[in-house]
Design an enzyme around this catalytic site. Structure first.
Site, short mmCIF file in Angstrom:
data_model
loop_
_atom_site.label_atom_id
_atom_site.label_comp_id
_atom_site.label_asym_id
_atom_site.label_seq_id
_atom_site.Cartn_x
_atom_site.Cartn_y
_atom_site.Cartn_z
N ARG A 128 40.62 -28.17 65.51
CA ARG A 128 41.71 -27.22 65.26
C ARG A 128 41.66 -26.80 63.79
O ARG A 128 41.85 -25.64 63.45
CB ARG A 128 43.07 -27.84 65.62
N ASP A 143 47.35 -3.55 59.83
CA ASP A 143 46.65 -3.79 61.09
C ASP A 143 45.53 -2.75 61.18
O ASP A 143 45.78 -1.56 61.36
CB ASP A 143 47.65 -3.65 62.25
N TYR A 195 51.67 -0.89 67.81
CA TYR A 195 51.26 -1.57 69.04
C TYR A 195 52.52 -2.18 69.69
O TYR A 195 53.33 -2.82 69.02
CB TYR A 195 50.25 -2.67 68.68
N LYS A 223 39.24 -5.92 70.23
CA LYS A 223 38.95 -4.49 70.33
C LYS A 223 37.58 -4.19 69.73
O LYS A 223 36.60 -4.76 70.15
CB LYS A 223 40.10 -3.71 69.68
C1 LIG Z 1 45.59 -5.30 70.92
C2 LIG Z 1 46.27 -5.11 69.63
C3 LIG Z 1 46.99 -6.15 69.04
C4 LIG Z 1 47.17 -7.50 69.71
O1 LIG Z 1 45.97 -8.18 69.84
P1 LIG Z 1 45.61 -9.20 71.05
O2 LIG Z 1 44.22 -9.58 70.73
O3 LIG Z 1 45.78 -8.46 72.33
O4 LIG Z 1 46.58 -10.33 70.93
C5 LIG Z 1 47.56 -5.91 67.81
N1 LIG Z 1 47.45 -4.71 67.19
C6 LIG Z 1 46.77 -3.70 67.75
C7 LIG Z 1 46.67 -2.40 67.03
C8 LIG Z 1 46.16 -3.85 68.99
O5 LIG Z 1 45.51 -2.82 69.54
#
Ligand SMILES: *Cc1c(COP(=O)(O)O)cnc(C)c1O
Length: 378
Positions: free
Chosen positions: A46, A170, A98, A195
């Site tokens: 961890r 982000d 998001y 992504k």
């Molecule tokens: C998908 C996404 C998240 C969350 O990520 P996960 O891997 O699904 O937990 C946060 N911000 C954006 C812009 C996203 O597209």
């Protein structure tokens, strides 16, 4: 080293024991220690794992940061950032977010007495006006999701630092290939590596990158304390995906430009949202802040919800699904999918109507993408 070289080599060295050129999957929960307080830098998985360390170092290099941290999901990475807040603190965020991030702010953080307020498609002056004496964090997503508006990172970083407020960006939608927020003054970059970074729709993961060592220590402490870490196989898959990030992003963008221009001309399309179009309200900022316009295109269909339903059922190359950033093209209906956790009145007020569709443009042959859209729209 340049970006594409770092994507392949940063954080990764042939295994000293065997010469294996790919980072091994260290599928272990613990590590032998030679004596009291004596070990090879790893005690418990961890806390640390060599496969994960390679991933963390690689993402940090791509974002021009000093430290990276990998998490089990983008949301787990978000939670680590939010753990830096205390009850009574205020969070200022851009409004087109998001859906899961909005849900976290409103349904989780609010219970801990952390209040969030939102700036609607604003300038840095709007952000400065919205600050409160207890504002501790500014949260940006740019380009925003799903309307693909841009926020000026450099200008807002300047405001944040004047008031000793942390700025987190982000960067999931651009990937570090097109935008590097730390270079523009952000303190923390956040990714859903699910992504573009992994890029193959086969892993859920998240990451944070920063330059400041104290901030890194605080976030690393939380990562170990809360334990939302990725397993070694997911870390390895993500590292493997990253190797082609530069190639993929170029192709995503080339295809997205072609699709955006096609939709712009189409009679059944009301409006197209793509920062690469000169008609986009933030096109100039996009040219300044990003080195490309990315692979996401949203559009408003002329018609009703039932026309939207017909269209998504007809798509053959595009798959009707949530998520984005993979090699395959996806079509998503934000109002009922990614953004359904936002109340309808707030959604509509933000332009996130029932006829809005969001495309994640994959790296297939663009001719097939246009043919598919043509027949689905027809
Ligand atoms: C998908 C996404 C998240 C969350 O990520 P996960 O891997 O699904 O937990 C946060 N911000 C954006 C812009 C996203 O597209």
């Amino acid at each position: 080293m340049k970006f594409a070289t770092k994507a392949i080599h940063a954080g990764q060295h042939p295994d000293p024991a065997t010469g294996a050129i790919m980072t091994p999957i260290f599928q272990t929960s613990t590590y032998a220690q030679s004596g009291v307080g004596e070990h090879k830098g790893f005690e418990y998985a961890r806390t640390g794992n060599p496969t994960r360390s390679a991933l963390e170092d690689c993402i940090a290099a791509l974002e021009n940061g000093s430290y990276g941290l990998a998490f089990a999901s983008g949301m787990a990475a978000e939670q680590a950032v939010l753990s830096q807040l205390s009850a009574g603190d205020h969070l200022l965020s851009c409004d087109d977010l998001y859906g899961g991030t909005y849900r976290m702010f409103e349904s989780v953080m609010r219970r801990y007495n952390v209040e969030t307020s939102y700036v609607i498609a604003g300038s840095s002056a709007d952000y400065e006006r919205a600050l409160r004496p207890n504002t501790k964090l500014i949260w940006l997503e740019t380009p925003t999701n799903p309307l693909l508006r841009l926020v000026d990172i450099r200008a807002i970083a300047e405001v944040a630092h004047r008031y000793h407020i942390l700025l987190v960006v982000d960067n999931t939608f651009s990937s570090p290939y097109f935008q590097r927020p730390l270079d523009l003054g952000a303190d923390i970059v956040l990714h859903s590596t699910t992504k573009y970074i992994n890029g193959h729709s086969d892993v859920i993961g998240g990451a944070l990158v920063m330059k400041d060592e104290q901030l890194y220590q605080a976030l690393k402490f939380y990562q170990n304390a809360a334990g939302g870490v990725p397993g070694p196989f997911d870390a390895w898959l993500t590292l493997r995906g990253i190797k082609t990030l530069a190639l993929r992003m170029r192709q995503h963008e080339e295809n997205a430009r072609i699709v955006a221009r096609f939709l712009l001309e189409h009679l059944r399309v009301e409006k197209v949202y793509y920062p690469g179009l000169p008609s986009h309200p933030d096109h100039e900022l996009a040219k300044r802040q990003m080195s490309g316009f990315g692979g996401m295109v949203s559009f408003q269909l002329k018609g009703t919800l039932s026309d939207v339903d017909t269209l998504v059922r007809r798509c053959k190359v595009f798959t009707f699904a949530e998520s984005l950033g993979g090699v395959e093209s996806l079509v998503c209906h934000p109002a009922s999918m990614t953004h359904s956790s936002i109340p309808q009145n707030i959604r509509e007020a933000r332009g996130l109507t029932d006829t809005l569709l969001r495309l994640s443009i994959g790296i297939e042959d663009s001719e097939d993408l246009l043919l598919d859209l043509e027949q689905a729209l027809g």
